[in-house]
Design a protein around this motif. Structure first.
Motif, PDB file in Angstrom:
ATOM      1  N   HIS A 144      -3.709  -1.859   0.374  1.00 30.68           N
ATOM      2  CA  HIS A 144      -4.669  -1.985   1.465  1.00 30.68           C
ATOM      3  C   HIS A 144      -4.900  -0.639   2.149  1.00 30.68           C
ATOM      4  O   HIS A 144      -4.013   0.220   2.193  1.00 30.68           O
ATOM      5  CB  HIS A 144      -4.183  -3.007   2.494  1.00 30.68           C
ATOM      6  CG  HIS A 144      -4.099  -4.393   1.958  1.00 30.68           C
ATOM      7  ND1 HIS A 144      -5.132  -4.994   1.282  1.00 30.68           N
ATOM      8  CD2 HIS A 144      -3.091  -5.313   1.986  1.00 30.68           C
ATOM      9  CE1 HIS A 144      -4.778  -6.220   0.925  1.00 30.68           C
ATOM     10  NE2 HIS A 144      -3.546  -6.426   1.328  1.00 30.68           N
ATOM     11  N   ASP A 145      -6.087  -0.492   2.709  1.00 32.49           N
ATOM     12  CA  ASP A 145      -6.478   0.790   3.280  1.00 32.49           C
ATOM     13  C   ASP A 145      -5.544   1.260   4.390  1.00 32.49           C
ATOM     14  O   ASP A 145      -5.239   2.448   4.494  1.00 32.49           O
ATOM     15  CB  ASP A 145      -7.912   0.698   3.834  1.00 32.49           C
ATOM     16  CG  ASP A 145      -8.957   0.897   2.748  1.00 32.49           C
ATOM     17  OD1 ASP A 145      -8.555   1.089   1.586  1.00 32.49           O
ATOM     18  OD2 ASP A 145     -10.152   0.852   3.063  1.00 32.49           O
ATOM     19  N   HIS A 146      -5.084   0.345   5.241  1.00 35.92           N
ATOM     20  CA  HIS A 146      -4.245   0.786   6.351  1.00 35.92           C
ATOM     21  C   HIS A 146      -2.895   1.305   5.857  1.00 35.92           C
ATOM     22  O   HIS A 146      -2.315   2.203   6.462  1.00 35.92           O
ATOM     23  CB  HIS A 146      -4.054  -0.344   7.369  1.00 35.92           C
ATOM     24  CG  HIS A 146      -3.319  -1.534   6.869  1.00 35.92           C
ATOM     25  ND1 HIS A 146      -3.863  -2.439   5.980  1.00 35.92           N
ATOM     26  CD2 HIS A 146      -2.056  -1.973   7.108  1.00 35.92           C
ATOM     27  CE1 HIS A 146      -2.989  -3.392   5.721  1.00 35.92           C
ATOM     28  NE2 HIS A 146      -1.882  -3.126   6.371  1.00 35.92           N
ATOM     29  N   LEU A 147      -2.401   0.773   4.732  1.00 34.65           N
ATOM     30  CA  LEU A 147      -1.179   1.306   4.148  1.00 34.65           C
ATOM     31  C   LEU A 147      -1.434   2.650   3.474  1.00 34.65           C
ATOM     32  O   LEU A 147      -0.587   3.548   3.523  1.00 34.65           O
ATOM     33  CB  LEU A 147      -0.593   0.317   3.141  1.00 34.65           C
ATOM     34  CG  LEU A 147      -0.201  -1.058   3.687  1.00 34.65           C
ATOM     35  CD1 LEU A 147       0.412  -1.911   2.588  1.00 34.65           C
ATOM     36  CD2 LEU A 147       0.790  -0.907   4.842  1.00 34.65           C
ATOM     37  N   VAL A 148      -2.606   2.783   2.871  1.00 34.42           N
ATOM     38  CA  VAL A 148      -2.970   4.059   2.266  1.00 34.42           C
ATOM     39  C   VAL A 148      -3.027   5.155   3.335  1.00 34.42           C
ATOM     40  O   VAL A 148      -2.555   6.278   3.133  1.00 34.42           O
ATOM     41  CB  VAL A 148      -4.324   3.944   1.547  1.00 34.42           C
ATOM     42  CG1 VAL A 148      -4.836   5.319   1.114  1.00 34.42           C
ATOM     43  CG2 VAL A 148      -4.194   3.045   0.330  1.00 34.42           C
ATOM     44  N   ASP A 149      -3.571   4.836   4.502  1.00 35.34           N
ATOM     45  CA  ASP A 149      -3.646   5.815   5.585  1.00 35.34           C
ATOM     46  C   ASP A 149      -2.252   6.276   6.010  1.00 35.34           C
ATOM     47  O   ASP A 149      -2.024   7.474   6.242  1.00 35.34           O
ATOM     48  CB  ASP A 149      -4.380   5.216   6.783  1.00 35.34           C
ATOM     49  CG  ASP A 149      -5.852   4.951   6.496  1.00 35.34           C
ATOM     50  OD1 ASP A 149      -6.390   5.592   5.582  1.00 35.34           O
ATOM     51  OD2 ASP A 149      -6.442   4.086   7.161  1.00 35.34           O
ATOM     52  N   LEU A 150      -1.305   5.345   6.105  1.00 34.91           N
ATOM     53  CA  LEU A 150       0.057   5.721   6.467  1.00 34.91           C
ATOM     54  C   LEU A 150       0.694   6.600   5.396  1.00 34.91           C
ATOM     55  O   LEU A 150       1.386   7.571   5.709  1.00 34.91           O
ATOM     56  CB  LEU A 150       0.904   4.457   6.677  1.00 34.91           C
ATOM     57  CG  LEU A 150       0.654   3.675   7.958  1.00 34.91           C
ATOM     58  CD1 LEU A 150       1.458   2.377   7.953  1.00 34.91           C
ATOM     59  CD2 LEU A 150       1.050   4.508   9.177  1.00 34.91           C
ATOM     60  N   LEU A 151       0.470   6.247   4.149  1.00 38.58           N
ATOM     61  CA  LEU A 151       1.020   7.058   3.057  1.00 38.58           C
ATOM     62  C   LEU A 151       0.444   8.469   3.077  1.00 38.58           C
ATOM     63  O   LEU A 151       1.153   9.447   2.850  1.00 38.58           O
ATOM     64  CB  LEU A 151       0.719   6.403   1.716  1.00 38.58           C
ATOM     65  CG  LEU A 151       1.688   5.329   1.224  1.00 38.58           C
ATOM     66  CD1 LEU A 151       1.249   4.814  -0.137  1.00 38.58           C
ATOM     67  CD2 LEU A 151       3.108   5.852   1.151  1.00 38.58           C
ATOM     68  N   LEU A 152      -0.860   8.579   3.342  1.00 37.97           N
ATOM     69  CA  LEU A 152      -1.493   9.889   3.389  1.00 37.97           C
ATOM     70  C   LEU A 152      -0.881  10.753   4.484  1.00 37.97           C
ATOM     71  O   LEU A 152      -0.581  11.926   4.273  1.00 37.97           O
ATOM     72  CB  LEU A 152      -2.999   9.743   3.628  1.00 37.97           C
ATOM     73  CG  LEU A 152      -3.826   9.210   2.468  1.00 37.97           C
ATOM     74  CD1 LEU A 152      -5.258   8.977   2.902  1.00 37.97           C
ATOM     75  CD2 LEU A 152      -3.775  10.164   1.296  1.00 37.97           C
ATOM     76  N   ASP A 153      -0.675  10.171   5.655  1.00 36.91           N
ATOM     77  CA  ASP A 153      -0.091  10.927   6.761  1.00 36.91           C
ATOM     78  C   ASP A 153       1.333  11.373   6.433  1.00 36.91           C
ATOM     79  O   ASP A 153       1.706  12.526   6.657  1.00 36.91           O
ATOM     80  CB  ASP A 153      -0.086  10.075   8.036  1.00 36.91           C
ATOM     81  CG  ASP A 153      -1.482   9.874   8.597  1.00 36.91           C
ATOM     82  OD1 ASP A 153      -2.382  10.652   8.234  1.00 36.91           O
ATOM     83  OD2 ASP A 153      -1.685   8.919   9.372  1.00 36.91           O
ATOM     84  N   ALA A 154       2.140  10.458   5.911  1.00 37.56           N
ATOM     85  CA  ALA A 154       3.524  10.796   5.597  1.00 37.56           C
ATOM     86  C   ALA A 154       3.612  11.822   4.477  1.00 37.56           C
ATOM     87  O   ALA A 154       4.423  12.750   4.526  1.00 37.56           O
ATOM     88  CB  ALA A 154       4.295   9.526   5.219  1.00 37.56           C
ATOM     89  N   ALA A 155       2.768  11.656   3.443  1.00 38.09           N
ATOM     90  CA  ALA A 155       2.800  12.593   2.323  1.00 38.09           C
ATOM     91  C   ALA A 155       2.342  13.983   2.752  1.00 38.09           C
ATOM     92  O   ALA A 155       2.850  14.990   2.258  1.00 38.09           O
ATOM     93  CB  ALA A 155       1.919  12.079   1.182  1.00 38.09           C
ATOM     94  N   ALA A 156       1.400  14.054   3.694  1.00 41.56           N
ATOM     95  CA  ALA A 156       0.887  15.351   4.131  1.00 41.56           C
ATOM     96  C   ALA A 156       1.848  16.059   5.070  1.00 41.56           C
ATOM     97  O   ALA A 156       2.030  17.277   4.986  1.00 41.56           O
ATOM     98  CB  ALA A 156      -0.470  15.163   4.813  1.00 41.56           C
ATOM     99  N   LEU A 157       2.489  15.314   5.964  1.00 42.47           N
ATOM    100  CA  LEU A 157       3.319  15.918   7.010  1.00 42.47           C
ATOM    101  C   LEU A 157       4.809  15.865   6.700  1.00 42.47           C
ATOM    102  O   LEU A 157       5.577  16.632   7.280  1.00 42.47           O
ATOM    103  CB  LEU A 157       3.049  15.221   8.348  1.00 42.47           C
ATOM    104  CG  LEU A 157       1.592  15.233   8.830  1.00 42.47           C
ATOM    105  CD1 LEU A 157       1.455  14.405  10.097  1.00 42.47           C
ATOM    106  CD2 LEU A 157       1.113  16.660   9.066  1.00 42.47           C
ATOM    107  N   GLY A 158       5.219  14.945   5.831  1.00 37.70           N
ATOM    108  CA  GLY A 158       6.647  14.769   5.594  1.00 37.70           C
ATOM    109  C   GLY A 158       7.343  14.103   6.753  1.00 37.70           C
ATOM    110  O   GLY A 158       8.572  14.135   6.866  1.00 37.70           O
TER     111      GLY A 158
END
Length: 727
Positions: A144-158
């Protein structure tokens, strides 16, 4: 105890093994996306990877796997003092289910304890568990998109941020992201696709002997997992030791400026967006050199890295399949090596150097056939089952099993020029593999021999019209308020969006509506004996937020492919319009289906799916001609929608009928239209010419749907006005 299938026992899949090993050697590579058909051991090999990762040291009792040598300053379980007890444990493998909630992924506040006990208790999620390990997402394209958004933030910032109810929590979340997907179920969002460092396309072998060996090993494992795994202990230990040695070698691997320029040249020539591709390719080349036992990156390392890091960054629109022009890659590598090699053909990258035939990758090199093999692996450790081995069909680090550079990919079939790239004459043109298929009226008929010549369908009947470039279309919505999967089309109650009210929770509170909770508890404070400033709450007082956002729908296209539509210019306009609507459905997270009718019957050309790529392919090859069984098309659509309601009752359908309204066979149109009663519909009127019968408009009235002129579909303003007026 659960026994995992051994990594070394997986037959074939040399590219996938290499991609996973490179990430194990250097987490900076950035993860792996595995694309392939079902039943190709994607999940099996990913789960087997975790056992090969070096163990990690963690602070004892820390739920966030803090490194005792460098504990996080903001760890919620901290601060950790120097000299605290620590322990060594295996690297974690955390699986993210497609249907997980936001709280399960990022963690959540224990709202009930916060309200009833007055403490701020944080419950870690899967991102915390995956820190310094592997986060595995099966069917990542369905996330789902809202989970994708969280993954993107975590993957980008660590770092994972949780901001909720005046409490702020953050913790480290650096992990190896591994995703598997079946492209038939739809593609990934471009932002998430770019976060995967490497991509590998896998498919089942067509070699009967190799397929038989796969089944033989699997049956042996299912019969006695422990005994089977025991037979591969030596190979697994050797592989784990080699990964550990390569990981220790990575900091000392040197990337010469010549190789860095080579990487930048390749990435620029393939016109990838941004600079992430350059960084990923450089890190992958360094990891590959360390894996091969080298201290300096060579052209062979750059080649292996580029084949894995660039294919998914070459897409130009959602209908393009990932791919790489390997003939151009070989040309670029050869030209840059020739221009910048200081020692000539026998220098560091020549036949006698480390990257040449006599080097580490050659027949007598580190991965040559002379390496010892496993008990069930006649090819040995350097054979087709070993990462980077030269005995497999794909050779060391090859993408898609292409071991021979000369045969690794076709050159331009039309012999045309390439884009301007370093090393090529000015004014040349770079061929995009996606452009090999027809994209516009000037590129010939799909499946035909020229622009104006007819093309035969797969069945040998009918004509196939060209498809022009898609354009922006209006937002067509399902009326009312749904409760389907989050998307971007119609109004719906979703987990994301603006707050519109409150309700009593069906289970555990996930999204507390604080004012409503206070209002529910306020009238009972006196009888509950409240004497202090604190609010006395009961479980029945808790209220959740009701949010309104947008949902994705099932968009079912019913396309008239009969003779009345077969005039080439008209069918080109129809196909282009439907392609534009397909692109809109992709952007709005819809499922799509395609029903066509011509001759005497209607056909489900594309069962409902999330893969707009598949829909575009079916549309481009759609033949036309014959009579017009409009009623059969509507009846087939009604049957498809009936089945889909049983499968996914929460997803509301939107029917898009593309026709001129003529009906010359196939039964009673009124009876067929009655089967679609209550279905939100739109009729795209394809009737043209100075004299119009208004048949499509009459069909729209039967379906109680707005009618949109095909000629004005690309005119966004007029279509929106017509749609609102009709609706």
């Amino acid at each position: 105890m659960i026994v995992t299938y051994p990594f070394s026992a997986v037959v074939g899949l040399a590219d996938l093994k290499l991609a996973l090993v490179l990430n194990a050697v250097s987490p900076r590579v950035g993860g792996v996306l595995v694309r392939g058909e079902k039943g190709t051991a994607k999940s099996t090999i990913v789960r087997a990877l975790a056992a090969q990762l070096p163990p990690v040291d963690v602070v004892a009792g820390c739920r966030f796997a803090c490194d005792p040598a460098a504990p996080g300053d903001e760890c919620p379980d901290g601060p950790h003092e120097p000299g605290e007890q620590w322990l060594r444990r295996p690297a974690s493998l955390v699986e993210l289910p497609v249907g997980a909630s936001e709280d399960r992924l990022a963690g959540s506040l224990d709202v009930e304890r916060a309200l009833t006990e007055g403490v701020k208790a944080f419950e870690p999620g899967l991102l915390a568990a995956a820190h310094r390990g592997v986060l595995y997402v099966d069917e990542v394209n369905l996330l789902h998109d809202h989970l994708v958004d969280l993954l993107l933030d975590a993957a980008a910032l660590g770092i994972c941020y949780v901001e909720r109810e005046s409490v702020s929590v953050r913790h480290a979340a650096r992990f190896l992201l591994v995703g598997t997907m079946n492209p038939e179920e739809g593609e990934l969002r471009p932002q998430l696709l770019d976060r995967f460092g490497l991509t590998v396309k896998v498919k089942a072998s067509r070699d009967p002997a190799e397929r038989a060996e796969v089944v033989r090993r699997r049956l042996a494992f299912d019969a006695d997992p422990g005994a089977f795994a025991g037979r591969w202990t030596a190979e697994e230990s050797a592989l784990a030791e080699r990964i550990a040695q390569a990981r220790a070698r990575v900091p000392g691997v040197r990337l010469p400026d010549v190789r860095l320029t080579q990487i930048a040249t390749v990435c620029a020539a393939f016109e990838v967006d941004g600079l992430r591709a350059d960084l990923v390719t450089a890190n992958a080349a360094i990891a590959h050199a360390a894996w091969q036992g080298r201290d300096v990156v060579t052209t062979e390392d750059v080649r292996a890295a580029a084949r894995l890091s660039l294919p998914h960054r070459r897409r130009r629109d959602p209908f393009d399949a990932p791919g790489l022009d390997e003939s151009l890659l070989e040309d670029l590598l050869a030209r840059t090596s020739e221009d910048e090699r200081p020692d000539g053909p026998d220098g560091p990258d020549g036949p006698g150097g480390p990257g040449g035939a006599g080097g580490a990758d050659g027949p007598g090199g580190a991965d040559g056939p002379g390496d010892p093999g496993g008990p069930d692996d006649p090819g040995g450790a350097g054979g087709p089952d070993y990462p980077g081995g030269s005995g497999g069909p794909g050779g060391p680090g090859c993408a898609d099993g292409a071991g021979d550079p000369a045969a690794s990919g076709p050159d331009r079939p039309d012999g045309g020029p390439r884009d301007a790239v370093p090393g090529y004459p000015a004014g040349t043109h770079l061929q995009d593999p996606a452009e090999e298929r027809p994209r516009g009226p000037s590129r010939g008929t799909s499946g035909g021999s020229g622009q104006d010549g007819p093309a035969s369908s797969a069945a040998g009947s009918g004509q196939v019209a060209v498809v022009a470039e898609p354009y922006r279309v209006p937002l067509l919505k399902v009326p009312g308020l749904g409760e389907g999967v989050a998307g971007r089309r119609s109004r719906a109650r979703t987990s994301q969006g603006r707050a519109t009210g409150s309700r009593s929770p069906a289970g555990r509170v996930r999204d507390l509506h604080l004012p409503a909770t206070v209002l529910a508890a306020a009238p009972y404070q006196k009888e509950r004996g409240r004497t202090g400033p604190g609010l006395l709450l009961r479980e029945g007082d808790l209220r959740e937020v009701v949010r309104e956002g947008r949902e994705g729908n099932l968009v079912l296209f019913v396309v008239d492919a009969s003779g009345s539509m077969a005039a080439r210019k008209r069918m080109t306009a129809v196909k282009t319009a439907v392609l534009s609507l397909l692109l809109d459905a992709y952007q709005r997270r819809d499922k799509i289906g395609l029903v066509t009718f011509r001759g005497t019957t209607a056909e489900l050309a594309l069962p409902p799916t999330s893969s707009v790529e598949a829909g575009a392919a079916r549309l481009r090859s759609l033949p036309t001609g014959g009579r017009t069984p409009l009623a059969a098309g509507l009846a087939r659509a009604a049957e498809v929608l009936r089945v889909e309601r049983l499968r996914d009752p929460a997803r509301r359908p939107l029917l898009v009928v593309v026709t001129d309204g003529r009906a010359t066979s196939g039964g009673d149109v009124d009876r067929a239209a009655a089967l679609l009663g209550g279905t939100a519909s739109v009729v795209v009127d394809c009737e043209s010419g100075p004299v119009r019968l208004g048949l499509a408009v009459r069909l729209a009235r039967r379906l109680r749907a707005p009618a949109i002129s095909l000629d004005s579909l690309s005119d966004l303003g007029s279509v929106v006005r017509d749609y609102r007026k009709a609706g």
